[in-house]
Design a protein around this motif. Structure first.
Motif, short mmCIF file in Angstrom:
data_model
loop_
_atom_site.label_atom_id
_atom_site.label_comp_id
_atom_site.label_asym_id
_atom_site.label_seq_id
_atom_site.Cartn_x
_atom_site.Cartn_y
_atom_site.Cartn_z
N MET A 106 0.85 -1.21 0.00
CA MET A 106 0.00 0.00 0.00
C MET A 106 0.88 1.25 0.00
O MET A 106 1.89 1.29 0.71
CB MET A 106 -0.85 0.04 1.29
CG MET A 106 -1.90 -1.02 1.38
SD MET A 106 -2.70 -1.05 3.02
CE MET A 106 -1.71 -2.28 3.89
N ASP B 20 -8.87 -2.64 -6.88
CA ASP B 20 -9.71 -2.15 -5.78
C ASP B 20 -10.93 -1.40 -6.31
O ASP B 20 -12.05 -1.61 -5.85
CB ASP B 20 -8.91 -1.21 -4.86
CG ASP B 20 -7.92 -1.96 -3.98
OD1 ASP B 20 -8.08 -3.18 -3.79
OD2 ASP B 20 -6.99 -1.32 -3.46
N ILE C 213 -14.10 -0.45 -0.23
CA ILE C 213 -13.26 -1.49 0.38
C ILE C 213 -13.49 -1.52 1.90
O ILE C 213 -13.63 -2.59 2.50
CB ILE C 213 -11.76 -1.22 0.09
CG1 ILE C 213 -11.49 -1.11 -1.42
CG2 ILE C 213 -10.87 -2.28 0.74
CD1 ILE C 213 -11.69 -2.33 -2.22
N PHE D 280 -13.53 -9.98 0.97
CA PHE D 280 -12.78 -9.10 0.06
C PHE D 280 -11.78 -9.92 -0.76
O PHE D 280 -11.66 -9.75 -1.97
CB PHE D 280 -12.06 -8.01 0.85
CG PHE D 280 -11.12 -7.19 0.00
CD1 PHE D 280 -11.62 -6.25 -0.90
CD2 PHE D 280 -9.75 -7.40 0.06
CE1 PHE D 280 -10.76 -5.51 -1.71
CE2 PHE D 280 -8.89 -6.67 -0.75
CZ PHE D 280 -9.39 -5.74 -1.64
N ARG D 281 -11.07 -10.82 -0.10
CA ARG D 281 -10.06 -11.64 -0.80
C ARG D 281 -10.73 -12.53 -1.86
O ARG D 281 -10.11 -12.83 -2.89
CB ARG D 281 -9.27 -12.50 0.18
CG ARG D 281 -8.44 -11.73 1.20
CD ARG D 281 -7.30 -10.98 0.56
NE ARG D 281 -6.52 -10.23 1.54
CZ ARG D 281 -5.94 -9.06 1.29
NH1 ARG D 281 -6.03 -8.50 0.09
NH2 ARG D 281 -5.25 -8.43 2.22
N GLU E 97 -11.44 -10.44 -4.79
CA GLU E 97 -10.16 -10.17 -5.46
C GLU E 97 -9.76 -11.36 -6.34
O GLU E 97 -9.37 -11.19 -7.50
CB GLU E 97 -9.11 -9.95 -4.36
CG GLU E 97 -8.00 -9.01 -4.70
CD GLU E 97 -7.13 -8.70 -3.48
OE1 GLU E 97 -6.99 -9.55 -2.57
OE2 GLU E 97 -6.56 -7.59 -3.45
N THR F 243 -2.81 -3.73 -8.89
CA THR F 243 -3.42 -4.66 -7.92
C THR F 243 -3.51 -3.99 -6.54
O THR F 243 -2.91 -2.95 -6.31
CB THR F 243 -2.56 -5.93 -7.79
OG1 THR F 243 -1.25 -5.55 -7.39
CG2 THR F 243 -2.50 -6.69 -9.10
N GLY F 244 -4.22 -4.62 -5.63
CA GLY F 244 -4.20 -4.20 -4.23
C GLY F 244 -2.95 -4.77 -3.57
O GLY F 244 -2.39 -5.76 -4.05
N GLY G 79 -2.53 -6.63 -1.20
CA GLY G 79 -2.60 -8.00 -0.72
C GLY G 79 -2.90 -9.02 -1.80
O GLY G 79 -2.97 -10.23 -1.53
N ARG H 286 -8.03 2.60 3.91
CA ARG H 286 -7.39 1.29 3.96
C ARG H 286 -7.60 0.62 5.32
O ARG H 286 -6.89 0.91 6.28
CB ARG H 286 -5.89 1.44 3.66
CG ARG H 286 -5.62 1.92 2.24
CD ARG H 286 -4.16 2.11 2.02
NE ARG H 286 -3.82 2.37 0.64
CZ ARG H 286 -3.66 3.59 0.13
NH1 ARG H 286 -3.83 4.65 0.87
NH2 ARG H 286 -3.33 3.73 -1.14
N PRO H 287 -8.55 -0.30 5.39
CA PRO H 287 -8.92 -0.88 6.68
C PRO H 287 -7.79 -1.55 7.44
O PRO H 287 -7.78 -1.54 8.67
CB PRO H 287 -10.01 -1.90 6.31
CG PRO H 287 -10.03 -1.98 4.83
CD PRO H 287 -9.36 -0.79 4.28
N LEU H 288 -6.80 -2.11 6.73
CA LEU H 288 -5.74 -2.84 7.44
C LEU H 288 -4.84 -1.91 8.27
O LEU H 288 -4.17 -2.37 9.20
CB LEU H 288 -4.86 -3.60 6.45
CG LEU H 288 -5.50 -4.81 5.78
CD1 LEU H 288 -4.47 -5.50 4.89
CD2 LEU H 288 -6.03 -5.80 6.80
C1 S3P Z 1 -4.64 -4.15 0.91
C2 S3P Z 1 -4.31 -3.09 0.08
C3 S3P Z 1 -5.31 -2.17 -0.47
C4 S3P Z 1 -6.68 -2.85 -0.57
C5 S3P Z 1 -7.07 -3.45 0.75
C6 S3P Z 1 -6.05 -4.47 1.26
C7 S3P Z 1 -3.56 -5.02 1.44
O1 S3P Z 1 -4.92 -1.74 -1.77
O2 S3P Z 1 -6.67 -3.83 -1.57
O3 S3P Z 1 -7.22 -2.38 1.65
O4 S3P Z 1 -3.85 -6.11 1.94
O5 S3P Z 1 -2.37 -4.61 1.35
P1 S3P Z 1 -3.75 -0.64 -2.05
O6 S3P Z 1 -2.44 -1.37 -2.05
O7 S3P Z 1 -4.11 -0.12 -3.40
O8 S3P Z 1 -3.86 0.38 -0.99
#
Ligand code: S3P
Length: 172
Positions: A10, A33, A44, A56-57, A60, A77-78, A80, A117-119
């Motif tokens: 991220m 995303d 998200i 979410f996964r 994805e 990509t995101g 994760g 970004r929730p994480l």
């Molecule tokens: C995530 C990254 C986010 C988004 C989600 C989870 C991750 O995307 O997919 O919040 O697990 O690193 P970005 O890398 O575009 O912020």
């Protein structure tokens, strides 16, 4: 031609660089995303809060399956997405993978005060970034090329990527 797939933590600039790269190459651009948000009609953060990370996964993974069957895209990509080895396999099958990197300090300055970004939305951001980077050590190494986005402008990074691609027979 093969897709160009940007991967990385991220805040490494995948979306802004991907968009610019797609413009330069005259290719369609897809941000996973944004696509998941469009398909589900939820942000998200809402997806994580209401249905959890597993949902979410799986969104994805579904999207990666769809995109891997297409060509000529630039895909951001995101952070994760590549945690799932099946996603990596599919993206590599028909894509050149490019990892964007940045130092923890640069990531911190880019991610501070962003609430999407929730994480990393709760707790000490610096610590969160360090912990996640440690947890994901090696995850972004499944790549064809690395660019450090902390030392170049967006256009500078795009130039680096174009230079790399111009040296690949399968990108001509
Ligand atoms: C995530 C990254 C986010 C988004 C989600 C989870 C991750 O995307 O997919 O919040 O697990 O690193 P970005 O890398 O575009 O912020």
């Amino acid at each position: 031609m093969k897709n160009i797939v940007l991967i990385g933590f991220m805040g490494t600039g995948k979306t802004s660089i991907g968009r610019r790269l797609a413009q330069r190459l005259g290719r369609a651009f897809i941000d996973t995303d944004a696509e998941i948000e469009a398909v589900t009609g939820k942000t998200i953060s809402q997806l994580f809060a209401r249905f959890g990370m597993i949902r979410f996964r799986s969104e994805e993974e579904l999207l990666v399956k769809k995109l891997a069957g297409r060509e000529d895209l630039v895909i951001s990509t995101g952070g994760g997405t590549v945690l799932n080895p099946e996603n990596v396999r599919l993206l590599k099958e028909n894509g050149v993978l490019i990892t964007l990197t940045a130092s923890p300090e640069v990531l911190y300055s880019r991610l501070a005060n962003k609430k999407t970004r929730p994480l990393i939305s709760r707790g000490d951001l610096k610590q969160k970034i360090e912990d996640l980077l440690e947890e994901r050590k090696g995850v972004y190494d499944v790549t064809d090329y690395f660019v450090d986005t902390g030392v170049f402008s967006i256009d500078g990074v795009v130039e680096q990527i174009l230079l790399y691609l111009s040296g690949r027979e399968d990108m001509k």
